[in-house]
Design an enzyme around this catalytic site. Sequence first.
Site, PDB file in Angstrom:
ATOM      1  N   GLY A 236       0.859  -1.300   0.065  1.00  0.00           N
ATOM      2  CA  GLY A 236       0.050  -0.032  -0.040  1.00  0.00           C
ATOM      3  C   GLY A 236       0.927   1.363   0.106  1.00  0.00           C
TER       4      GLY A 236
ATOM      5  N   GLY B 231       0.823  -8.473 -10.640  1.00  0.00           N
ATOM      6  CA  GLY B 231       1.910  -8.872 -11.519  1.00  0.00           C
ATOM      7  C   GLY B 231       3.138  -9.087 -10.577  1.00  0.00           C
TER       8      GLY B 231
ATOM      9  N   LYS C  34       0.465 -18.490  -7.076  1.00  0.00           N
ATOM     10  CA  LYS C  34       1.933 -18.549  -7.211  1.00  0.00           C
ATOM     11  C   LYS C  34       2.599 -18.460  -5.864  1.00  0.00           C
ATOM     12  CE  LYS C  34       2.419 -13.846  -6.263  1.00  0.00           C
ATOM     13  NZ  LYS C  34       3.191 -12.974  -5.509  1.00  0.00           N
TER      14      LYS C  34
ATOM     15  N   THR D  14       8.271 -14.311  -7.589  1.00  0.00           N
ATOM     16  CA  THR D  14       7.916 -14.930  -6.215  1.00  0.00           C
ATOM     17  C   THR D  14       8.767 -16.128  -5.969  1.00  0.00           C
ATOM     18  OG1 THR D  14       5.698 -14.188  -6.609  1.00  0.00           O
ATOM     19  CG2 THR D  14       5.998 -15.655  -4.623  1.00  0.00           C
TER      20      THR D  14
ATOM     21  N   SER E  13      10.778 -12.325  -1.493  1.00  0.00           N
ATOM     22  CA  SER E  13       9.761 -13.060  -1.405  1.00  0.00           C
ATOM     23  C   SER E  13       9.509 -13.487  -0.227  1.00  0.00           C
ATOM     24  CB  SER E  13       9.490 -13.938  -2.360  1.00  0.00           C
ATOM     25  OG  SER E  13       8.434 -15.014  -2.316  1.00  0.00           O
TER      26      SER E  13
HETATM   27  N1  LIG Z   1       4.503  -6.374  -0.674  1.00  0.00           N
HETATM   28  C1  LIG Z   1       4.471  -6.766  -1.838  1.00  0.00           C
HETATM   29  O1  LIG Z   1       5.750  -6.660  -2.584  1.00  0.00           O
HETATM   30  C2  LIG Z   1       3.163  -7.045  -2.750  1.00  0.00           C
HETATM   31  C3  LIG Z   1       3.146  -6.749  -4.198  1.00  0.00           C
HETATM   32  C4  LIG Z   1       2.078  -7.276  -4.759  1.00  0.00           C
HETATM   33  C5  LIG Z   1       0.943  -7.415  -4.218  1.00  0.00           C
HETATM   34  N2  LIG Z   1       1.062  -7.468  -2.631  1.00  0.00           N
HETATM   35  C6  LIG Z   1      -0.255  -8.074  -1.940  1.00  0.00           C
HETATM   36  O2  LIG Z   1      -0.754  -6.906  -1.115  1.00  0.00           O
HETATM   37  C7  LIG Z   1      -1.407  -7.224   0.038  1.00  0.00           C
HETATM   38  C8  LIG Z   1      -0.774  -6.482   0.955  1.00  0.00           C
HETATM   39  O3  LIG Z   1       0.391  -6.990   1.219  1.00  0.00           O
HETATM   40  P1  LIG Z   1       1.639  -6.008   2.102  1.00  0.00           P
HETATM   41  O4  LIG Z   1       2.980  -6.172   1.806  1.00  0.00           O
HETATM   42  O5  LIG Z   1       1.214  -4.611   2.116  1.00  0.00           O
HETATM   43  O6  LIG Z   1       1.435  -6.798   3.564  1.00  0.00           O
HETATM   44  P2  LIG Z   1       2.031  -6.428   4.996  1.00  0.00           P
HETATM   45  O7  LIG Z   1       2.045  -7.214   5.749  1.00  0.00           O
HETATM   46  O8  LIG Z   1       3.093  -5.311   5.028  1.00  0.00           O
HETATM   47  O9  LIG Z   1       0.657  -5.361   5.330  1.00  0.00           O
HETATM   48  C9  LIG Z   1       0.451  -5.129   6.789  1.00  0.00           C
HETATM   49  C10 LIG Z   1      -0.611  -3.914   6.746  1.00  0.00           C
HETATM   50  O10 LIG Z   1      -1.855  -4.453   6.813  1.00  0.00           O
HETATM   51  C11 LIG Z   1      -2.875  -3.639   7.528  1.00  0.00           C
HETATM   52  N3  LIG Z   1      -3.785  -4.451   8.646  1.00  0.00           N
HETATM   53  C12 LIG Z   1      -3.111  -5.210   9.571  1.00  0.00           C
HETATM   54  N4  LIG Z   1      -4.226  -5.502  10.256  1.00  0.00           N
HETATM   55  C13 LIG Z   1      -5.253  -5.103   9.661  1.00  0.00           C
HETATM   56  C14 LIG Z   1      -6.767  -5.116   9.947  1.00  0.00           C
HETATM   57  N5  LIG Z   1      -7.143  -5.787  11.021  1.00  0.00           N
HETATM   58  N6  LIG Z   1      -7.498  -4.513   9.122  1.00  0.00           N
HETATM   59  C15 LIG Z   1      -7.308  -3.910   7.854  1.00  0.00           C
HETATM   60  N7  LIG Z   1      -5.786  -3.634   7.775  1.00  0.00           N
HETATM   61  C16 LIG Z   1      -4.712  -4.318   8.477  1.00  0.00           C
HETATM   62  C17 LIG Z   1      -1.767  -2.765   8.301  1.00  0.00           C
HETATM   63  O11 LIG Z   1      -2.016  -1.435   7.602  1.00  0.00           O
HETATM   64  C18 LIG Z   1      -0.635  -3.143   8.125  1.00  0.00           C
HETATM   65  O12 LIG Z   1       0.431  -2.375   7.922  1.00  0.00           O
HETATM   66  C19 LIG Z   1      -1.072  -8.734   0.188  1.00  0.00           C
HETATM   67  O13 LIG Z   1      -2.248  -9.504  -0.375  1.00  0.00           O
HETATM   68  C20 LIG Z   1       0.139  -9.209  -0.854  1.00  0.00           C
HETATM   69  O14 LIG Z   1      -0.023 -10.584  -1.393  1.00  0.00           O
HETATM   70  C21 LIG Z   1       2.139  -7.341  -1.846  1.00  0.00           C
END
Ligand SMILES: NC(=O)c1ccc[n+]([C@@H]2O[C@H](COP(=O)([O-])OP(=O)(O)OC[C@H]3O[C@@H](n4cnc5c(N)ncnc54)[C@H](O)[C@@H]3O)[C@@H](O)[C@H]2O)c1
Length: 332
Positions: A13, A137, A192, A249, A255
Amino acid sequence: MTKIAVFGAGTWGIALARLLAANGRDVTVWSAIPAELKSLSTTHRHPNLPGMELPAAMHYTADIAEACTGRDILLFAVPSPFVRATAKKAAPHIPEGQLIVDVAKGVEDKTLMTMSEIIEDELAKAGRKARVVALSGPTHAEEVARDMPTAIVAASADEDAAKAVQKVFTTPTFRVYTNDDRRGTELGGAVKNVIALAVGIALGLGYGDNAKAALITRGNAELSRLGIAMGCKAETFAGLSGMGDLIVTCTSMHSRNLHAGMLIGRGKSVEEAKTEVGQVVEGINALPAACRLAKQYKVEMPIVQAVEAILDGKLEARSALMALMGRSLKRE
Ligand SMILES: NC(=O)c1ccc[n+]([C@@H]2O[C@H](COP(=O)([O-])OP(=O)(O)OC[C@H]3O[C@@H](n4cnc5c(N)ncnc54)[C@H](O)[C@@H]3O)[C@@H](O)[C@H]2O)c1
């Protein structure tokens, strides 16, 4: 100026929020955890994205109604286990016809819905309809946070919606394609991660690049078989959200699924691996749904099933992987 609210202050995010803000978008971040907002707004840094600085012009709010109001795009970036609850909380405040982008990757165990389908489901319960595009992606947040070249796909049967997302998210270092197969795109993003666990386990056991390449390629064969049985398009699985995401990944040091698999291959329990990784391991979340889909659509997914047997403690990792080698001989 295009106004975007980002739900979720995790690494993905925030990497996307920075990318959008640095490229002239008006970005507001919402999080369920107020302490995160305080830290981001005062330090302009994210603890898991070292070296990245957030533009001072970004906004932060803990008020979901405010986040949903007056935005051109709502971006769902919370991990998959929180997508339904977040969509439910947001739904009463989301205007009819709102353009929504989902980047969370997973399939819900109970309903077998993808993340976009969950968002639509919660909106329907609130009597709303939106245009939901999946953006998926081979995209590690750590690299996007540093403006390293990245390609991704905006998927929706609504071509105008996919094109609108393509236009808003494209930057000189972030290239967005479109396709019309949202389900296939989301399925690739979820399955994946399970294959990456398998590759990690193989590496943790001490196997090498040959095993890695075999698992990636045959993992893509499993994913494609399932997707085609579910009515998705074969070419989606050869694209960025299919083979592309599998490659990144299953080979990248960033990853978490690969890392978690390696820990399990070295003998750690699933809980120990999750704790050591410290962030969401979506492959573990997606595994039950992938197994149920395989059963429902009567598709052979031996790698996914081997991961299930290992994680459920039914088979020792080495035996499960060697069993893959001993299956009846087949034509590729
Ligand atoms: N990190 C990457 O490189 C990447 C790339 C593409 C897609 N994604 C996808 O994006 C999604 C998020 O991944 P990420 O890497 O940001 O994960 P992350 O583990 O970093 O996210 C943690 C965040 O989730 C939120 N969170 C925690 N508890 C929560 C709750 N109860 N309700 C709502 N929000 C809450 C908080 O803002 C917390 O900071 C996943 O599905 C992942 O597969 C991640």
